[in-house]
Design a protein around this motif. Structure first.
Motif, PDB file in Angstrom:
ATOM      1  N   GLU A 439      30.182  39.403  45.566  1.00  0.00           N
ATOM      2  CA  GLU A 439      30.999  39.742  44.392  1.00  0.00           C
ATOM      3  C   GLU A 439      32.475  39.458  44.654  1.00  0.00           C
ATOM      4  O   GLU A 439      33.188  38.951  43.772  1.00  0.00           O
ATOM      5  CB  GLU A 439      30.802  41.215  44.030  1.00  0.00           C
ATOM      6  N   PHE A 440      32.948  39.773  45.851  1.00  0.00           N
ATOM      7  CA  PHE A 440      34.346  39.475  46.196  1.00  0.00           C
ATOM      8  C   PHE A 440      34.593  37.963  46.179  1.00  0.00           C
ATOM      9  O   PHE A 440      35.628  37.501  45.682  1.00  0.00           O
ATOM     10  CB  PHE A 440      34.685  40.032  47.574  1.00  0.00           C
ATOM     11  N   ILE A 441      33.656  37.207  46.726  1.00  0.00           N
ATOM     12  CA  ILE A 441      33.784  35.746  46.716  1.00  0.00           C
ATOM     13  C   ILE A 441      33.848  35.235  45.282  1.00  0.00           C
ATOM     14  O   ILE A 441      34.692  34.394  44.936  1.00  0.00           O
ATOM     15  CB  ILE A 441      32.603  35.099  47.469  1.00  0.00           C
ATOM     16  N   HIS A 442      32.968  35.748  44.449  1.00  0.00           N
ATOM     17  CA  HIS A 442      32.920  35.329  43.037  1.00  0.00           C
ATOM     18  C   HIS A 442      34.240  35.613  42.336  1.00  0.00           C
ATOM     19  O   HIS A 442      34.779  34.754  41.617  1.00  0.00           O
ATOM     20  CB  HIS A 442      31.776  36.057  42.335  1.00  0.00           C
ATOM     21  N   ARG A 443      34.796  36.790  42.554  1.00  0.00           N
ATOM     22  CA  ARG A 443      36.072  37.134  41.917  1.00  0.00           C
ATOM     23  C   ARG A 443      37.198  36.218  42.402  1.00  0.00           C
ATOM     24  O   ARG A 443      38.064  35.817  41.623  1.00  0.00           O
ATOM     25  CB  ARG A 443      36.403  38.603  42.199  1.00  0.00           C
ATOM     26  N   GLY A 444      37.162  35.871  43.679  1.00  0.00           N
ATOM     27  CA  GLY A 444      38.162  34.950  44.207  1.00  0.00           C
ATOM     28  C   GLY A 444      38.056  33.575  43.582  1.00  0.00           C
ATOM     29  O   GLY A 444      39.067  32.947  43.226  1.00  0.00           O
ATOM     30  N   ILE A 445      36.833  33.075  43.428  1.00  0.00           N
ATOM     31  CA  ILE A 445      36.648  31.750  42.843  1.00  0.00           C
ATOM     32  C   ILE A 445      36.981  31.760  41.350  1.00  0.00           C
ATOM     33  O   ILE A 445      37.526  30.782  40.811  1.00  0.00           O
ATOM     34  CB  ILE A 445      35.211  31.240  43.110  1.00  0.00           C
ATOM     35  N   GLU A 446      36.683  32.847  40.658  1.00  0.00           N
ATOM     36  CA  GLU A 446      37.073  32.969  39.250  1.00  0.00           C
ATOM     37  C   GLU A 446      38.589  32.913  39.111  1.00  0.00           C
ATOM     38  O   GLU A 446      39.124  32.277  38.184  1.00  0.00           O
ATOM     39  CB  GLU A 446      36.531  34.280  38.671  1.00  0.00           C
ATOM     40  N   LEU A 447      39.298  33.565  40.034  1.00  0.00           N
ATOM     41  CA  LEU A 447      40.760  33.492  40.027  1.00  0.00           C
ATOM     42  C   LEU A 447      41.228  32.069  40.307  1.00  0.00           C
ATOM     43  O   LEU A 447      42.166  31.575  39.668  1.00  0.00           O
ATOM     44  CB  LEU A 447      41.334  34.455  41.072  1.00  0.00           C
ATOM     45  N   ASN A 448      40.566  31.420  41.228  1.00  0.00           N
ATOM     46  CA  ASN A 448      40.862  30.013  41.531  1.00  0.00           C
ATOM     47  C   ASN A 448      40.767  29.160  40.272  1.00  0.00           C
ATOM     48  O   ASN A 448      41.657  28.345  39.981  1.00  0.00           O
ATOM     49  CB  ASN A 448      39.876  29.535  42.602  1.00  0.00           C
ATOM     50  N   GLU A 450      41.002  30.161  37.189  1.00  0.00           N
ATOM     51  CA  GLU A 450      42.040  30.561  36.237  1.00  0.00           C
ATOM     52  C   GLU A 450      43.370  29.884  36.566  1.00  0.00           C
ATOM     53  O   GLU A 450      44.076  29.398  35.667  1.00  0.00           O
ATOM     54  CB  GLU A 450      42.203  32.087  36.262  1.00  0.00           C
ATOM     55  N   VAL A 451      43.715  29.842  37.853  1.00  0.00           N
ATOM     56  CA  VAL A 451      44.942  29.150  38.262  1.00  0.00           C
ATOM     57  C   VAL A 451      44.836  27.665  37.940  1.00  0.00           C
ATOM     58  O   VAL A 451      45.781  27.049  37.424  1.00  0.00           O
ATOM     59  CB  VAL A 451      45.201  29.341  39.779  1.00  0.00           C
ATOM     60  N   GLN A 452      43.673  27.110  38.188  1.00  0.00           N
ATOM     61  CA  GLN A 452      43.457  25.682  37.948  1.00  0.00           C
ATOM     62  C   GLN A 452      43.629  25.330  36.478  1.00  0.00           C
ATOM     63  O   GLN A 452      44.205  24.295  36.132  1.00  0.00           O
ATOM     64  CB  GLN A 452      42.047  25.316  38.441  1.00  0.00           C
ATOM     65  N   ARG A 453      43.146  26.217  35.604  1.00  0.00           N
ATOM     66  CA  ARG A 453      43.244  25.954  34.159  1.00  0.00           C
ATOM     67  C   ARG A 453      44.702  25.991  33.668  1.00  0.00           C
ATOM     68  O   ARG A 453      45.015  25.438  32.612  1.00  0.00           O
ATOM     69  CB  ARG A 453      42.403  26.975  33.386  1.00  0.00           C
ATOM     70  N   SER A 454      45.563  26.638  34.437  1.00  0.00           N
ATOM     71  CA  SER A 454      46.974  26.718  34.026  1.00  0.00           C
ATOM     72  C   SER A 454      47.752  25.462  34.392  1.00  0.00           C
ATOM     73  O   SER A 454      48.928  25.338  34.035  1.00  0.00           O
ATOM     74  CB  SER A 454      47.633  27.927  34.695  1.00  0.00           C
ATOM     75  N   LEU A 455      47.114  24.528  35.069  1.00  0.00           N
ATOM     76  CA  LEU A 455      47.785  23.325  35.571  1.00  0.00           C
ATOM     77  C   LEU A 455      47.220  22.067  34.942  1.00  0.00           C
ATOM     78  O   LEU A 455      46.128  22.075  34.357  1.00  0.00           O
ATOM     79  CB  LEU A 455      47.636  23.249  37.095  1.00  0.00           C
ATOM     80  N   ASP A 456      47.953  20.989  35.128  1.00  0.00           N
ATOM     81  CA  ASP A 456      47.464  19.676  34.739  1.00  0.00           C
ATOM     82  C   ASP A 456      46.248  19.323  35.597  1.00  0.00           C
ATOM     83  O   ASP A 456      46.153  19.717  36.759  1.00  0.00           O
ATOM     84  CB  ASP A 456      48.572  18.636  34.934  1.00  0.00           C
ATOM     85  N   SER A 457      45.337  18.563  35.035  1.00  0.00           N
ATOM     86  CA  SER A 457      44.103  18.226  35.755  1.00  0.00           C
ATOM     87  C   SER A 457      44.346  17.408  37.013  1.00  0.00           C
ATOM     88  O   SER A 457      43.496  17.349  37.901  1.00  0.00           O
ATOM     89  CB  SER A 457      43.152  17.453  34.830  1.00  0.00           C
TER      90      SER A 457
END
Length: 500
Positions: A439-448, A450-457
């Motif tokens: 679950e901790f890993i999943h939350r970390g990757i979900e945050l990853n 989210e950060v990625q979506r805030s940037l250019d591809s």
């Protein structure tokens, strides 16, 4: 000239004579100061190094260590490697003439370690021997190549992008990355790009063209058991030696919970600090006796003991690290206990639990699961890469490593993460705990993501990390996950020395 003699007289007056210092070139004050330095604990002797060690210890206690090649060794092992054996330098081998005297206890120690190494893996000393001196796994492998392959000899090992180790040889775009490929001729074998399993048929086909002197049965990022019998068949077809590199699974082999390479291999190498849970070191096991019998009944004998020992010393190494040999001996003794077998069974159970929990959370595992202590998470279906995910998890106090998996385009864009369960199992985590880890890993990757979506591809890793560090919302989420991880991890005891 006059000035020269005046200077000489001045300097001479400043140097205490034997009589001036009570028969010693070191004054009493200096002697006391020196004694104090030699007896001072690290906390007083070097505050900078001590501070770094304390920070690392804090990180290990309050973080989740999921790097598959790491473990937490025991207090007894740490005491052995920090003992007075550090002071002793030896060359030669037990029972032989030495370059130095006073090595009777080194002889006793090395012989004990050799005996325990054979006992740990259930080997007959009439059929197997072992060299316990390699400084780690890669030097052990290189010693084998030096002994039985020779300069520009031919070696086949699993390719690094497919889960093999650098010491098995690696070339990229015709550039020789690994020293093994620089000094020997190497040809990799591969996994099936669809299944992730080793393609033994293609290996057999290529071996018939390449005619290797040595085939390596070993991995560093492969979650399935090796088919040692098939590898033995391929080696025999080419008159090649078969070397098992069990660096990752040595502890699992010792406990009898995964197939052993000893049944089929001519040589077996291992590190001693991974699943075997000792200190940094390496072992080389080699067969004795008859290697083959021809149609006329003539025997060909192994000559590996002489070749291996000569390759290690004086070929590639100087004096062995006797303190490390002591630490290895202690770890081997622990590996023969019922507690160690139970630990290795738990390592496997925890790996299965972590794998299943991540699959339930929507992740893809290469080969669909694991037979050993590690899994390889394929992030392609998540639309991200291992480099970004590793950094975010690290910020959340979760240690793992980015890794290539099927279809990776380059080493700079790894598309997966490797997780291993030995270290946290040493701290007492069981299956239910690893579901929480997932679950901790999943939350970390979900945050990853989210950060990625805030940037250019086309954003670089550097730009990604800048966004993570500067985004107040992202930093708040990192802090929240990290606090929960640290609270969770801090519940479990840490092996080793309490003072360091």
């Amino acid at each position: 000239m006059h000035l020269f003699f005046r200077a000489l007289v001045y300097v001479t007056r400043k140097i205490p004579t034997m009589s001036q210092s009570n028969g010693c070139t070191m004054s009493k004050e200096r002697q006391e100061s020196h004694k104090k330095m030699m007896m001072s604990p690290l906390a007083h002797s070097d505050t900078e190094v001590f501070s770094i060690i304390k920070k690392e210890k804090h990180k290990q206690i309050y973080g989740l260590e999921l790097i598959a090649s790491e473990n937490f060794t025991s207090r007894a092992v740490l005491e052995a490697i920090g003992s007075c054996l550090t002071n002793k330098y030896s060359k030669g081998f037990p029972g032989q003439s030495y370059y130095y005297g006073g090595l009777e206890y080194n002889d006793e120690l090395e012989t004990l370690c050799q005996r325990r190494a054979l006992e740990t893996f259930g080997l007959d000393s009439q059929k197997w021997g072992v060299n316990v001196r390699p400084y780690s796994g890669s030097p052990a492998n290189f010693a084998v190549y030096t002994a039985v392959v020779g300069p520009h000899g031919r070696i086949m090992g699993l390719d690094v992008p497919d889960g093999g180790h650098l010491s098995h040889g690696y070339m990229r775009n015709e550039k020789k990355i690994s020293a093994t490929s620089m000094f020997f001729e190497t040809m990799p074998y591969k996994v099936n790009p669809e299944t992730g399993y080793i393609d033994y048929d293609k290996l057999q086909e290529n071996a018939q063209l390449f005619h290797p002197h040595l085939i390596i049965a070993g991995t560093t990022c492969y979650s399935r058991n090796l088919d040692y019998a098939r590898l033995r068949q391929i080696a025999d077809e080419n008159g090649a030696y078969l070397m098992g590199d069990m660096a990752h699974i040595g502890g699992l082999v010792a406990a009898g919970v995964v197939p052993s390479p000893f049944e089929h291999c001519d040589l077996v190498t291992t590190t001693t600090h991974k699943s075997l849970r000792g200190c940094r070191g390496g072992l080389i096991f080699y067969r004795k006796g008859t290697r083959s019998v021809d149609s006329k009944g003539k025997e060909t004998l192994y000559n590996l003991e002489f070749l291996i020992n000569q390759a290690v010393f004086p070929g590639l190494q100087g004096g062995p690290h006797n303190n490390a040999i002591a630490g290895v001996a202690v770890a081997l003794n622990q590996a023969m206990t019922p507690e160690f077998k139970a630990y290795q069974q738990q390592v496997l159970a925890n790996c299965q639990a972590l794998s299943s929990a991540l699959i339930d959370l929507g992740y893809q595992i290469v080969t669909g699961g694991s037979d050993n202590h590690l899994i390889l998470l394929d992030l392609r279906n998540k639309g991200t890469d291992g480099g970004q995910a590793e950094k975010v998890l690290q910020a959340c106090a979760i240690s793992c490593n980015k890794s290539n998996c099927l279809g990776a385009k380059s080493d700079s864009l790894p598309n997966g993460l490797r997780f291993g369960t030995p270290a946290l199992t040493s701290r007492g985590l069981i299956e239910e705990d690893f579901k929480k880890v997932a679950e901790f890993i999943h939350r970390g990757i979900e945050l990853n993501l989210e950060v990625q979506r805030s940037l250019d591809s086309k954003a670089t890793l550097k730009e990604f990390l800048q966004a993570l560090a500067r985004g107040e919302k992202f930093q708040q989420q990192v802090a929240e996950i990290r606090a929960e991880v640290e609270a969770f991890a801090g519940q479990f005891p840490m092996p080793g020395l309490p003072e360091l």
